[in-house]
Design a protein around this motif. Sequence first.
Motif, PDB file in Angstrom:
ATOM      1  N   LEU A 278       0.843  -1.192   0.000  1.00 44.47           N
ATOM      2  CA  LEU A 278       0.000   0.000   0.000  1.00 44.47           C
ATOM      3  C   LEU A 278       0.876   1.239   0.000  1.00 44.47           C
ATOM      4  O   LEU A 278       1.751   1.388   0.865  1.00 44.47           O
ATOM      5  N   VAL A 279       0.641   2.113  -0.962  1.00 41.20           N
ATOM      6  CA  VAL A 279       1.390   3.366  -1.052  1.00 41.20           C
ATOM      7  C   VAL A 279       0.439   4.506  -1.354  1.00 41.20           C
ATOM      8  O   VAL A 279      -0.659   4.308  -1.887  1.00 41.20           O
ATOM      9  N   GLN A 280       0.866   5.703  -1.032  1.00 41.17           N
ATOM     10  CA  GLN A 280       0.097   6.886  -1.380  1.00 41.17           C
ATOM     11  C   GLN A 280       0.387   7.302  -2.812  1.00 41.17           C
ATOM     12  O   GLN A 280       1.456   7.018  -3.356  1.00 41.17           O
ATOM     13  N   ALA A 281      -0.569   7.961  -3.425  1.00 40.34           N
ATOM     14  CA  ALA A 281      -0.358   8.485  -4.767  1.00 40.34           C
ATOM     15  C   ALA A 281       0.898   9.350  -4.807  1.00 40.34           C
ATOM     16  O   ALA A 281       1.150  10.139  -3.896  1.00 40.34           O
ATOM     17  N   GLY A 282       1.669   9.166  -5.865  1.00 39.30           N
ATOM     18  CA  GLY A 282       2.934   9.868  -5.998  1.00 39.30           C
ATOM     19  C   GLY A 282       4.119   9.106  -5.458  1.00 39.30           C
ATOM     20  O   GLY A 282       5.269   9.496  -5.710  1.00 39.30           O
ATOM     21  N   GLY A 283       3.870   8.031  -4.740  1.00 40.38           N
ATOM     22  CA  GLY A 283       4.935   7.226  -4.189  1.00 40.38           C
ATOM     23  C   GLY A 283       5.475   6.217  -5.180  1.00 40.38           C
ATOM     24  O   GLY A 283       5.079   6.173  -6.341  1.00 40.38           O
TER      25      GLY A 283
ATOM     26  N   THR B 219      10.267  -1.193 -11.375  1.00 35.60           N
ATOM     27  CA  THR B 219      10.263  -0.016 -10.524  1.00 35.60           C
ATOM     28  C   THR B 219       9.141   0.895 -10.979  1.00 35.60           C
ATOM     29  O   THR B 219       9.084   1.289 -12.139  1.00 35.60           O
ATOM     30  N   MET B 220       8.249   1.222 -10.071  1.00 37.56           N
ATOM     31  CA  MET B 220       7.069   2.016 -10.373  1.00 37.56           C
ATOM     32  C   MET B 220       7.171   3.330  -9.617  1.00 37.56           C
ATOM     33  O   MET B 220       7.196   3.340  -8.387  1.00 37.56           O
ATOM     34  N   ASN B 221       7.229   4.412 -10.352  1.00 31.29           N
ATOM     35  CA  ASN B 221       7.335   5.745  -9.779  1.00 31.29           C
ATOM     36  C   ASN B 221       6.071   6.552 -10.058  1.00 31.29           C
ATOM     37  O   ASN B 221       5.336   6.270 -10.999  1.00 31.29           O
ATOM     38  N   ASN B 222       5.868   7.559  -9.247  1.00 28.68           N
ATOM     39  CA  ASN B 222       4.718   8.452  -9.419  1.00 28.68           C
ATOM     40  C   ASN B 222       3.422   7.668  -9.569  1.00 28.68           C
ATOM     41  O   ASN B 222       2.637   7.883 -10.488  1.00 28.68           O
ATOM     42  N   LEU B 223       3.200   6.782  -8.640  1.00 29.55           N
ATOM     43  CA  LEU B 223       2.046   5.898  -8.726  1.00 29.55           C
ATOM     44  C   LEU B 223       0.738   6.667  -8.600  1.00 29.55           C
ATOM     45  O   LEU B 223       0.645   7.657  -7.868  1.00 29.55           O
ATOM     46  N   LYS B 224      -0.260   6.176  -9.325  1.00 33.59           N
ATOM     47  CA  LYS B 224      -1.592   6.761  -9.337  1.00 33.59           C
ATOM     48  C   LYS B 224      -2.598   5.738  -8.832  1.00 33.59           C
ATOM     49  O   LYS B 224      -2.334   4.534  -8.847  1.00 33.59           O
ATOM     50  N   SER B 225      -3.754   6.209  -8.426  1.00 35.04           N
ATOM     51  CA  SER B 225      -4.786   5.290  -7.960  1.00 35.04           C
ATOM     52  C   SER B 225      -5.183   4.295  -9.043  1.00 35.04           C
ATOM     53  O   SER B 225      -5.562   3.159  -8.732  1.00 35.04           O
ATOM     54  N   THR B 226      -5.084   4.689 -10.294  1.00 34.86           N
ATOM     55  CA  THR B 226      -5.416   3.806 -11.398  1.00 34.86           C
ATOM     56  C   THR B 226      -4.400   2.686 -11.599  1.00 34.86           C
ATOM     57  O   THR B 226      -4.639   1.772 -12.388  1.00 34.86           O
ATOM     58  N   ASP B 227      -3.274   2.751 -10.904  1.00 38.55           N
ATOM     59  CA  ASP B 227      -2.297   1.672 -10.941  1.00 38.55           C
ATOM     60  C   ASP B 227      -2.655   0.539  -9.987  1.00 38.55           C
ATOM     61  O   ASP B 227      -1.977  -0.497  -9.981  1.00 38.55           O
TER      62      ASP B 227
ATOM     63  N   VAL C 212      -2.800   1.770  -4.397  1.00 35.69           N
ATOM     64  CA  VAL C 212      -2.381   3.165  -4.354  1.00 35.69           C
ATOM     65  C   VAL C 212      -3.553   3.988  -3.848  1.00 35.69           C
ATOM     66  O   VAL C 212      -4.629   3.998  -4.450  1.00 35.69           O
ATOM     67  N   SER C 213      -3.360   4.671  -2.749  1.00 33.38           N
ATOM     68  CA  SER C 213      -4.406   5.485  -2.156  1.00 33.38           C
ATOM     69  C   SER C 213      -4.275   6.930  -2.600  1.00 33.38           C
ATOM     70  O   SER C 213      -3.164   7.459  -2.742  1.00 33.38           O
TER      71      SER C 213
END
Length: 122
Positions: A11-16, A82-90, A120-121
């Motif tokens: 679980l990560v926040q958006a942008g993480g 490696t996933m950067n700048n994650l979005k809720s749609t990810d 992604v929250s």
Amino acid sequence: QASLMESGGGLVQAGGSLRLSCAASGRSVSRYVMGWFRQAPGSDREFVAAINSNAANPVYADFVKGRFIIVRDTRDDTVYLTMNNLKSTDTAVYYCSAGAIFSTEAWEYDYWGQGTQVTVSS
């Protein structure tokens, strides 16, 4: 024959960012194309990224827009996403796959891991 196991979801926040790993084993796994797919609830499995057996020529889905990087360690046949700048749609279950042909189509891959959940929250 190949066996794949994903790890690194969470679980990560958006942008993480997160880094997913796929540990691969099997006699011929070093010869295979390896890819990442994902599947969100109620959706079809979709292509994310793939890389060839020489750890070259990576291909990415358009929605990545430079945010994700696929890397393959040819010594132990581990593949990373490696996933950067994650979005809720990810948000989805992410699956590692291996196959004999380079493709963006899930049905052309022969081996699959059990998946790792990425949430992604916003």
